[in-house]
Design a protein around this motif. Structure first.
Motif, PDB file in Angstrom:
ATOM      1  N   GLU A  43      -1.506   3.267   5.390  1.00  0.00           N
ATOM      2  CA  GLU A  43      -2.932   2.992   5.544  1.00  0.00           C
ATOM      3  C   GLU A  43      -3.561   2.635   4.204  1.00  0.00           C
ATOM      4  OE1 GLU A  43      -6.583   5.644   7.122  1.00  0.00           O
ATOM      5  OE2 GLU A  43      -5.167   4.956   8.653  1.00  0.00           O
ATOM      6  N   ALA A  44      -3.142   3.294   3.143  1.00  0.00           N
ATOM      7  CA  ALA A  44      -3.651   2.968   1.805  1.00  0.00           C
ATOM      8  C   ALA A  44      -3.268   1.547   1.410  1.00  0.00           C
ATOM      9  CB  ALA A  44      -3.110   3.967   0.786  1.00  0.00           C
ATOM     10  N   LEU A  45      -2.031   1.154   1.726  1.00  0.00           N
ATOM     11  CA  LEU A  45      -1.583  -0.208   1.415  1.00  0.00           C
ATOM     12  C   LEU A  45      -2.331  -1.229   2.261  1.00  0.00           C
ATOM     13  CD1 LEU A  45       2.269   0.432   1.118  1.00  0.00           C
ATOM     14  CD2 LEU A  45       0.640   0.094  -0.741  1.00  0.00           C
ATOM     15  N   ASP A  46      -2.578  -0.901   3.522  1.00  0.00           N
ATOM     16  CA  ASP A  46      -3.361  -1.790   4.385  1.00  0.00           C
ATOM     17  C   ASP A  46      -4.767  -1.990   3.824  1.00  0.00           C
ATOM     18  OD1 ASP A  46      -1.490  -2.471   6.316  1.00  0.00           O
ATOM     19  OD2 ASP A  46      -1.924  -0.725   7.565  1.00  0.00           O
ATOM     20  N   PHE A  47      -5.351  -0.912   3.312  1.00  0.00           N
ATOM     21  CA  PHE A  47      -6.678  -1.012   2.700  1.00  0.00           C
ATOM     22  C   PHE A  47      -6.617  -1.928   1.481  1.00  0.00           C
ATOM     23  CE2 PHE A  47      -9.983   2.171   4.129  1.00  0.00           C
ATOM     24  CZ  PHE A  47      -9.420   2.358   5.387  1.00  0.00           C
ATOM     25  N   GLY A  48      -5.530  -1.840   0.734  1.00  0.00           N
ATOM     26  CA  GLY A  48      -5.368  -2.710  -0.423  1.00  0.00           C
ATOM     27  C   GLY A  48      -5.357  -4.171  -0.037  1.00  0.00           C
ATOM     28  N   ILE A  49      -4.688  -4.482   1.064  1.00  0.00           N
ATOM     29  CA  ILE A  49      -4.652  -5.865   1.552  1.00  0.00           C
ATOM     30  C   ILE A  49      -6.024  -6.288   2.052  1.00  0.00           C
ATOM     31  CG2 ILE A  49      -3.686  -7.393   3.316  1.00  0.00           C
ATOM     32  CD1 ILE A  49      -1.115  -5.668   3.147  1.00  0.00           C
ATOM     33  N   ASP A  50      -6.637  -5.423   2.835  1.00  0.00           N
ATOM     34  CA  ASP A  50      -7.916  -5.773   3.456  1.00  0.00           C
ATOM     35  C   ASP A  50      -9.043  -5.893   2.434  1.00  0.00           C
ATOM     36  OD1 ASP A  50      -9.572  -6.168   5.857  1.00  0.00           O
ATOM     37  OD2 ASP A  50     -10.463  -4.248   5.318  1.00  0.00           O
ATOM     38  N   LYS A  51      -9.093  -4.979   1.466  1.00  0.00           N
ATOM     39  CA  LYS A  51     -10.233  -4.934   0.556  1.00  0.00           C
ATOM     40  C   LYS A  51      -9.997  -5.693  -0.749  1.00  0.00           C
ATOM     41  CE  LYS A  51     -12.456  -1.044   0.119  1.00  0.00           C
ATOM     42  NZ  LYS A  51     -12.718   0.398  -0.146  1.00  0.00           N
ATOM     43  N   GLN A  52      -8.756  -5.771  -1.182  1.00  0.00           N
ATOM     44  CA  GLN A  52      -8.491  -6.358  -2.496  1.00  0.00           C
ATOM     45  C   GLN A  52      -7.800  -7.718  -2.424  1.00  0.00           C
ATOM     46  OE1 GLN A  52      -9.666  -5.125  -5.225  1.00  0.00           O
ATOM     47  NE2 GLN A  52     -10.298  -3.105  -4.552  1.00  0.00           N
ATOM     48  N   VAL A  53      -6.761  -7.829  -1.591  1.00  0.00           N
ATOM     49  CA  VAL A  53      -6.028  -9.089  -1.532  1.00  0.00           C
ATOM     50  C   VAL A  53      -6.900 -10.201  -0.966  1.00  0.00           C
ATOM     51  CG1 VAL A  53      -4.012 -10.266  -0.548  1.00  0.00           C
ATOM     52  CG2 VAL A  53      -3.801  -7.925  -1.392  1.00  0.00           C
ATOM     53  N   VAL A 202      -0.736 -10.331  -5.865  1.00  0.00           N
ATOM     54  CA  VAL A 202      -0.969  -9.576  -4.630  1.00  0.00           C
ATOM     55  C   VAL A 202      -0.661  -8.094  -4.838  1.00  0.00           C
ATOM     56  CG1 VAL A 202      -0.078  -9.174  -2.298  1.00  0.00           C
ATOM     57  CG2 VAL A 202      -0.653 -11.491  -3.024  1.00  0.00           C
ATOM     58  N   PHE A 203       0.492  -7.799  -5.427  1.00  0.00           N
ATOM     59  CA  PHE A 203       0.859  -6.393  -5.643  1.00  0.00           C
ATOM     60  C   PHE A 203      -0.069  -5.722  -6.654  1.00  0.00           C
ATOM     61  CE2 PHE A 203       5.101  -7.932  -4.084  1.00  0.00           C
ATOM     62  CZ  PHE A 203       5.117  -7.155  -2.941  1.00  0.00           C
ATOM     63  N   THR A 204      -0.556  -6.486  -7.616  1.00  0.00           N
ATOM     64  CA  THR A 204      -1.514  -5.930  -8.575  1.00  0.00           C
ATOM     65  C   THR A 204      -2.779  -5.476  -7.865  1.00  0.00           C
ATOM     66  OG1 THR A 204      -0.715  -7.270 -10.426  1.00  0.00           O
ATOM     67  CG2 THR A 204      -2.983  -6.466 -10.567  1.00  0.00           C
ATOM     68  N   MET A 205      -3.278  -6.292  -6.950  1.00  0.00           N
ATOM     69  CA  MET A 205      -4.524  -5.965  -6.254  1.00  0.00           C
ATOM     70  C   MET A 205      -4.328  -4.830  -5.248  1.00  0.00           C
ATOM     71  SD  MET A 205      -6.581  -7.802  -7.858  1.00  0.00           S
ATOM     72  CE  MET A 205      -8.086  -7.485  -6.939  1.00  0.00           C
ATOM     73  N   ILE A 206      -3.181  -4.798  -4.580  1.00  0.00           N
ATOM     74  CA  ILE A 206      -2.889  -3.671  -3.685  1.00  0.00           C
ATOM     75  C   ILE A 206      -2.830  -2.386  -4.497  1.00  0.00           C
ATOM     76  CG2 ILE A 206      -1.171  -2.637  -2.135  1.00  0.00           C
ATOM     77  CD1 ILE A 206      -0.389  -5.468  -1.280  1.00  0.00           C
ATOM     78  N   GLY A 207      -2.213  -2.462  -5.674  1.00  0.00           N
ATOM     79  CA  GLY A 207      -2.115  -1.303  -6.541  1.00  0.00           C
ATOM     80  C   GLY A 207      -3.477  -0.814  -7.024  1.00  0.00           C
ATOM     81  N   GLN A 208      -4.407  -1.735  -7.220  1.00  0.00           N
ATOM     82  CA  GLN A 208      -5.753  -1.354  -7.625  1.00  0.00           C
ATOM     83  C   GLN A 208      -6.411  -0.476  -6.555  1.00  0.00           C
ATOM     84  OE1 GLN A 208      -7.792  -2.246 -10.599  1.00  0.00           O
ATOM     85  NE2 GLN A 208      -5.652  -2.336 -11.215  1.00  0.00           N
ATOM     86  N   GLU A 209      -6.233  -0.851  -5.294  1.00  0.00           N
ATOM     87  CA  GLU A 209      -6.839  -0.074  -4.215  1.00  0.00           C
ATOM     88  C   GLU A 209      -6.144   1.274  -4.050  1.00  0.00           C
ATOM     89  OE1 GLU A 209      -9.566   0.873  -1.282  1.00  0.00           O
ATOM     90  OE2 GLU A 209      -9.568  -0.702  -2.801  1.00  0.00           O
ATOM     91  N   GLU A 210      -4.814   1.296  -4.196  1.00  0.00           N
ATOM     92  CA  GLU A 210      -4.104   2.573  -4.103  1.00  0.00           C
ATOM     93  C   GLU A 210      -4.602   3.536  -5.179  1.00  0.00           C
ATOM     94  OE1 GLU A 210       0.289   4.652  -4.607  1.00  0.00           O
ATOM     95  OE2 GLU A 210       0.162   2.457  -4.613  1.00  0.00           O
ATOM     96  N   LYS A 211      -4.766   3.030  -6.397  1.00  0.00           N
ATOM     97  CA  LYS A 211      -5.269   3.879  -7.486  1.00  0.00           C
ATOM     98  C   LYS A 211      -6.666   4.402  -7.167  1.00  0.00           C
ATOM     99  CE  LYS A 211      -6.192   3.926 -12.443  1.00  0.00           C
ATOM    100  NZ  LYS A 211      -6.136   3.143 -13.719  1.00  0.00           N
ATOM    101  N   GLN A 212      -7.502   3.541  -6.589  1.00  0.00           N
ATOM    102  CA  GLN A 212      -8.858   3.953  -6.241  1.00  0.00           C
ATOM    103  C   GLN A 212      -8.837   5.083  -5.215  1.00  0.00           C
ATOM    104  OE1 GLN A 212     -11.514   3.050  -7.684  1.00  0.00           O
ATOM    105  NE2 GLN A 212     -13.251   3.370  -6.347  1.00  0.00           N
ATOM    106  N   ILE A 213      -7.985   4.948  -4.214  1.00  0.00           N
ATOM    107  CA  ILE A 213      -7.875   5.984  -3.178  1.00  0.00           C
ATOM    108  C   ILE A 213      -7.346   7.287  -3.771  1.00  0.00           C
ATOM    109  CG2 ILE A 213      -6.586   6.642  -1.092  1.00  0.00           C
ATOM    110  CD1 ILE A 213      -6.835   3.681  -0.222  1.00  0.00           C
ATOM    111  N   ARG A 214      -6.415   7.184  -4.695  1.00  0.00           N
ATOM    112  CA  ARG A 214      -5.830   8.384  -5.297  1.00  0.00           C
ATOM    113  C   ARG A 214      -6.820   9.115  -6.197  1.00  0.00           C
ATOM    114  NH1 ARG A 214      -0.309   9.220  -5.315  1.00  0.00           N
ATOM    115  NH2 ARG A 214       1.014   7.575  -4.442  1.00  0.00           N
ATOM    116  N   THR A 215      -7.652   8.373  -6.913  1.00  0.00           N
ATOM    117  CA  THR A 215      -8.483   8.983  -7.952  1.00  0.00           C
ATOM    118  C   THR A 215      -9.933   9.190  -7.552  1.00  0.00           C
ATOM    119  OG1 THR A 215      -8.926   6.802  -8.943  1.00  0.00           O
ATOM    120  CG2 THR A 215      -7.033   8.036  -9.787  1.00  0.00           C
ATOM    121  N   ASN A 216     -10.364   8.579  -6.458  1.00  0.00           N
ATOM    122  CA  ASN A 216     -11.757   8.684  -6.032  1.00  0.00           C
ATOM    123  C   ASN A 216     -11.801   9.124  -4.576  1.00  0.00           C
ATOM    124  OD1 ASN A 216     -14.450   8.436  -5.454  1.00  0.00           O
ATOM    125  ND2 ASN A 216     -14.616   6.272  -5.996  1.00  0.00           N
ATOM    126  N   THR A 217     -12.140  10.369  -4.340  1.00  0.00           N
ATOM    127  CA  THR A 217     -12.113  10.898  -2.970  1.00  0.00           C
ATOM    128  C   THR A 217     -13.069  10.149  -2.042  1.00  0.00           C
ATOM    129  OG1 THR A 217     -13.739  12.592  -3.600  1.00  0.00           O
ATOM    130  CG2 THR A 217     -11.408  13.210  -3.695  1.00  0.00           C
TER     131      THR A 217
END
Length: 233
Positions: A43-53, A202-217
């Motif tokens: 789900e976190a990776l899907d959010f990365g695609i939807d919001k960042q990619v 693409v992987f850079t932007m997905i990673g940006q969203e994963e980091k956001q989910i991990r660090t910002n509740t």
């Protein structure tokens, strides 16, 4: 007597702190199984695609994003410099821009490829990935799918080169450069280069969203994300 009591309190406090530290490293105590954690990672990776990619699909999504902007490969930097030296700086600028335009166009077509890759991926050790660094899930996705994604993405990039006119512009650029006296001819595979650079973006932007989910509740906008990523807080 007071000294004994004080020592006992300190011992208990220290023991409690150590026990809490140990407890914090045992996610299994939460009752979440590997399948649930894997669902949270997907789900976190899907959010990365939807919001960042999807940001990459907009005009200048690559070109004006310093995280993913596609620069010239090393062998073409001399081409860029040579064109500018003979007064063809605008052509050199256009050459760089159309590489990014091709990537932006291709991402629109290729987004379903990345969505499918996330759905198909199997997290064999989801707990360790969850408790890893800020982009562990993204790195895992990249390592498991990059080769297959390249094969699917490369023809999309090739088609986008034609759609945005990058093939004609770069044929013109290379021909002009190769006609300059005392230069060595170049004939780079730009489709391969832009494919790899676009995938990296693409992987850079997905990673940006994963980091956001991990660090910002506050970024955990579903129950599953809140439940799973609370384990790594």
């Amino acid at each position: 007597m007071k000294k004994i009591l004080l020592i006992s309190i300190c011992f208990i406090a220290t023991s409690c702190a150590e026990l809490q530290q140990i407890a914090n490293t045992i996610p299994i105590a939460t009752g979440l199984d590997n399948a649930t954690i894997a669902s949270g990672l997907r789900e976190a990776l899907d959010f990365g695609i939807d919001k960042q990619v999807t940001k990459l699909t907009h005009k200048n999504g690559f070109y004006e994003n310093n995280l993913v902007k596609i620069l010239l490969p090393e062998e073409l930097q001399k081409v860029d410099n040579a064109l500018r030296d003979i007064g063809l700086g605008s052509l050199a600028d256009e050459g760089l821009k159309v590489l990014n335009r091709a990537a932006e166009d291709a991402i629109k077509e290729a987004t379903p490829i990345f969505v499918a890759a996330v759905k198909e991926i199997t997290f064999n050790d989801a707990k360790n990935i969850l408790l890893g660094n800020d982009n562990s899930a993204t790195s895992y996705l990249k390592n498991r799918t990059n080769s297959a994604l390249y094969l699917k993405f490369n023809p999309v990039i090739k088609n986008s080169f034609s759609k945005v006119g990058a093939d004609k512009i770069w044929t013109n650029i290379i021909n002009k450069y190769n006609a300059i006296p005392f230069t060595n001819n170049v004939n780079p595979d730009l489709t391969d280069y832009v494919t790899n650079e676009a995938l990296k973006g693409v992987f850079t932007m997905i990673g940006q969203e994963e980091k956001q989910i991990r660090t910002n509740t506050a970024s955990r906008t579903t129950n599953l994300l809140r439940q799973v990523f609370a384990l790594q807080d």
